[in-house]
Design an enzyme around this catalytic site. Sequence first.
Site, PDB file in Angstrom:
ATOM      1  N   ASN A 137     -33.330 -55.375  27.242  1.00 20.67           N
ATOM      2  CA  ASN A 137     -34.496 -56.024  27.906  1.00 20.67           C
ATOM      3  C   ASN A 137     -35.857 -55.470  27.758  1.00 20.67           C
ATOM      4  O   ASN A 137     -36.058 -54.359  27.997  1.00 20.67           O
ATOM      5  CB  ASN A 137     -33.776 -56.072  29.450  1.00 20.67           C
ATOM      6  CG  ASN A 137     -34.633 -56.331  30.365  1.00 20.67           C
ATOM      7  OD1 ASN A 137     -35.855 -57.095  30.185  1.00 20.67           O
ATOM      8  ND2 ASN A 137     -34.467 -56.251  31.789  1.00 20.67           N
ATOM      9  N   ARG A 154     -46.233 -59.865  45.421  1.00 24.39           N
ATOM     10  CA  ARG A 154     -46.574 -60.928  45.275  1.00 24.39           C
ATOM     11  C   ARG A 154     -46.419 -61.801  46.702  1.00 24.39           C
ATOM     12  O   ARG A 154     -45.636 -61.601  47.612  1.00 24.39           O
ATOM     13  CB  ARG A 154     -45.863 -61.788  44.516  1.00 24.39           C
ATOM     14  CG  ARG A 154     -45.704 -61.392  42.848  1.00 24.39           C
ATOM     15  CD  ARG A 154     -45.000 -62.449  42.086  1.00 24.39           C
ATOM     16  NE  ARG A 154     -44.789 -61.715  40.705  1.00 24.39           N
ATOM     17  CZ  ARG A 154     -43.565 -61.485  40.256  1.00 24.39           C
ATOM     18  NH1 ARG A 154     -42.456 -61.691  40.877  1.00 24.39           N
ATOM     19  NH2 ARG A 154     -43.287 -60.881  39.197  1.00 24.39           N
ATOM     20  N   GLY A 199     -31.948 -54.690  44.822  1.00 24.19           N
ATOM     21  CA  GLY A 199     -32.279 -53.537  45.231  1.00 24.19           C
ATOM     22  C   GLY A 199     -32.253 -53.634  46.989  1.00 24.19           C
ATOM     23  O   GLY A 199     -31.583 -52.702  47.412  1.00 24.19           O
ATOM     24  N   HIS A 239     -35.228 -65.420  37.630  1.00 27.30           N
ATOM     25  CA  HIS A 239     -34.143 -64.516  38.013  1.00 27.30           C
ATOM     26  C   HIS A 239     -32.836 -65.301  37.863  1.00 27.30           C
ATOM     27  O   HIS A 239     -31.729 -65.174  38.463  1.00 27.30           O
ATOM     28  CB  HIS A 239     -34.337 -64.226  39.441  1.00 27.30           C
ATOM     29  CG  HIS A 239     -35.087 -63.219  39.910  1.00 27.30           C
ATOM     30  ND1 HIS A 239     -35.751 -63.154  41.084  1.00 27.30           N
ATOM     31  CD2 HIS A 239     -35.698 -62.243  39.260  1.00 27.30           C
ATOM     32  CE1 HIS A 239     -36.681 -62.240  41.127  1.00 27.30           C
ATOM     33  NE2 HIS A 239     -36.678 -61.457  40.095  1.00 27.30           N
ATOM     34  N   GLU A 254     -27.231 -58.414  35.662  1.00 24.37           N
ATOM     35  CA  GLU A 254     -27.464 -59.382  34.496  1.00 24.37           C
ATOM     36  C   GLU A 254     -27.158 -58.857  33.340  1.00 24.37           C
ATOM     37  O   GLU A 254     -26.745 -59.673  32.540  1.00 24.37           O
ATOM     38  CB  GLU A 254     -28.987 -59.550  34.716  1.00 24.37           C
ATOM     39  CG  GLU A 254     -29.827 -60.071  36.046  1.00 24.37           C
ATOM     40  CD  GLU A 254     -31.053 -59.681  36.439  1.00 24.37           C
ATOM     41  OE1 GLU A 254     -31.402 -58.546  36.865  1.00 24.37           O
ATOM     42  OE2 GLU A 254     -32.157 -60.555  36.173  1.00 24.37           O
ATOM     43  N   GLY A 314     -39.140 -58.104  42.967  1.00 24.09           N
ATOM     44  CA  GLY A 314     -39.427 -59.734  42.903  1.00 24.09           C
ATOM     45  C   GLY A 314     -38.323 -60.195  43.598  1.00 24.09           C
ATOM     46  O   GLY A 314     -37.332 -59.645  43.662  1.00 24.09           O
ATOM     47  N   LYS A 361     -35.204 -51.547  27.842  1.00 21.70           N
ATOM     48  CA  LYS A 361     -33.888 -51.118  28.526  1.00 21.70           C
ATOM     49  C   LYS A 361     -32.851 -51.642  27.792  1.00 21.70           C
ATOM     50  O   LYS A 361     -32.817 -52.540  27.260  1.00 21.70           O
ATOM     51  CB  LYS A 361     -33.841 -51.879  30.265  1.00 21.70           C
ATOM     52  CG  LYS A 361     -34.742 -51.491  30.917  1.00 21.70           C
ATOM     53  CD  LYS A 361     -34.487 -52.107  32.504  1.00 21.70           C
ATOM     54  CE  LYS A 361     -35.513 -51.935  33.473  1.00 21.70           C
ATOM     55  NZ  LYS A 361     -35.954 -52.813  34.166  1.00 21.70           N
TER      56      LYS A 361
HETATM   57  P1  AMP Z   1     -35.037 -53.840  42.424  1.00 21.14           P
HETATM   58  O1  AMP Z   1     -36.307 -54.440  42.008  1.00 21.14           O
HETATM   59  O2  AMP Z   1     -33.765 -54.798  42.725  1.00 21.14           O
HETATM   60  O3  AMP Z   1     -34.752 -52.696  41.720  1.00 21.14           O
HETATM   61  O4  AMP Z   1     -35.352 -53.483  43.883  1.00 21.14           O
HETATM   62  C1  AMP Z   1     -36.608 -52.652  44.463  1.00 21.14           C
HETATM   63  C2  AMP Z   1     -36.490 -52.669  45.950  1.00 21.14           C
HETATM   64  O5  AMP Z   1     -35.247 -52.192  46.461  1.00 21.14           O
HETATM   65  C3  AMP Z   1     -37.568 -51.784  46.342  1.00 21.14           C
HETATM   66  O6  AMP Z   1     -38.115 -52.664  47.668  1.00 21.14           O
HETATM   67  C4  AMP Z   1     -36.610 -50.590  47.031  1.00 21.14           C
HETATM   68  O7  AMP Z   1     -37.516 -49.957  48.164  1.00 21.14           O
HETATM   69  C5  AMP Z   1     -35.335 -51.433  47.611  1.00 21.14           C
HETATM   70  N1  AMP Z   1     -34.245 -50.428  47.569  1.00 21.14           N
HETATM   71  C6  AMP Z   1     -33.771 -49.645  46.510  1.00 21.14           C
HETATM   72  N2  AMP Z   1     -32.622 -48.881  47.210  1.00 21.14           N
HETATM   73  C7  AMP Z   1     -32.858 -49.079  48.599  1.00 21.14           C
HETATM   74  C8  AMP Z   1     -32.236 -48.319  49.550  1.00 21.14           C
HETATM   75  N3  AMP Z   1     -31.265 -47.420  49.407  1.00 21.14           N
HETATM   76  N4  AMP Z   1     -32.772 -48.581  50.910  1.00 21.14           N
HETATM   77  C9  AMP Z   1     -33.491 -49.682  51.131  1.00 21.14           C
HETATM   78  N5  AMP Z   1     -34.444 -50.367  50.152  1.00 21.14           N
HETATM   79  C10 AMP Z   1     -33.972 -50.074  48.635  1.00 21.14           C
END
Ligand code: AMP
Length: 399
Positions: free
Chosen positions: A7, A240, A329, A179, A384, A211, A14
Amino acid sequence: MKVFVVNCGSSSIKYQLFSMTNEDVLAKGVLERLGTNQATLHHRARGQSWKLAVQAANHTEGLRTILDVLVDAEKGVMSTIGEIEGVGHRAIHGGEEIRGTVRIDESVLEVIRRNAELAPLHNPPSLAGIEGAMAALPDVPHVAVFDTAFLSTLPPKAHRYAVPEQWYTEHHVRKYGFHGTSHRYVTLRTAELLGKGADQANLITAHLGNGCSMTAVAGGQAVDHSMGLTPLEGLVMGTRSGDIDPSVVLYMQSRGFSPADVDRVLNKQSGLLGVSGCSNDMRDLLGEAEGGNERADLALEMFVYRIAKYVGAYYTILPRCDAVVLTGGIGENSLPIRQRIVRSLARLGAELDDARNAATVKGRAGPITTDASALAVWVVPTNEELMIARDTRQMVRPL
Ligand code: AMP
């Protein structure tokens, strides 16, 4: 059979190496700051991790460096790169031409090049990564899994904008969505967990990361989706804006902002960051809101409110809704946001089960609503890379 999944971003690569026998991840990592003299490889294999300073001026060199590490006596997991039978690439924008996973040939590269106009930030690095990997591994099949592919089933009433026909026919203005690989993975996984065939799944899937996007899935197929011509449309995201009146763009230009300024502000300085003024990270914002920061609290309210509005819209257009599925996340980890989301769906009969919410963490999947809920809300971790590895295996050596 080993499959290598790649990726590529503009300055990062990655990767994950899968053994497809048990779908085990043998090694994974990320090469960051590609093209600078601070290029760094974070590599994990055999239960250990390494942080290595490397030389990598471009994607080809970066991929060669990663492949060298994968066959290294200490850090590697293969004796030769000849063990790799297929390479799966995360590709972004396949336009209207590509509607599924494809084996990469010159015509596919041309589609990615042509659609760079619609995805100027994403398609060029993805193309550089694919070409780099094809140069580093010339003798194996390369497969592209496009972010837009799962969303190519949206009917015209959902993917067209109500603008003159020529904007669509001549300028390709329509909703494409992004996505898609994540939405497809959680659709298949949720159908499996619900004991249904994939073609029986009626779901509202929400990928909530930095996102954010949502998809309405009817009979296993995407029928509506929140992102648009670009990833800017839809939910409130980390940086965004999501949906706004398009006239805001013109109005801000009349106030002296250049088109590039407006583009930057809406993509990089809006959303949770823009409203809160302090962070785009959900963990920070929850801490700030708890400490009484009203702007952070408003950002959280807007985030959840927009999700509830999309659930309401998609609930109305689906023949039935087996579950709302949270992933990404935030969806996978943030208990307080999941609690707020379920509460915002009370009108549709969603009722939080606190114990289930607390237990569904660390990669676990399951419902977070009570059995009596009229609307079920599930958490299903996305994967993914595994989806790409499975598609690659299927393309290279069909089961
Ligand atoms: P991603 O783009 O899928 O990696 O997600 C990133 C988002 O997930 C960010 O806003 C992080 O703050 C949130 N996130 C990741 N781990 C946690 C957690 N343990 N508690 C709350 N938010 C989280």
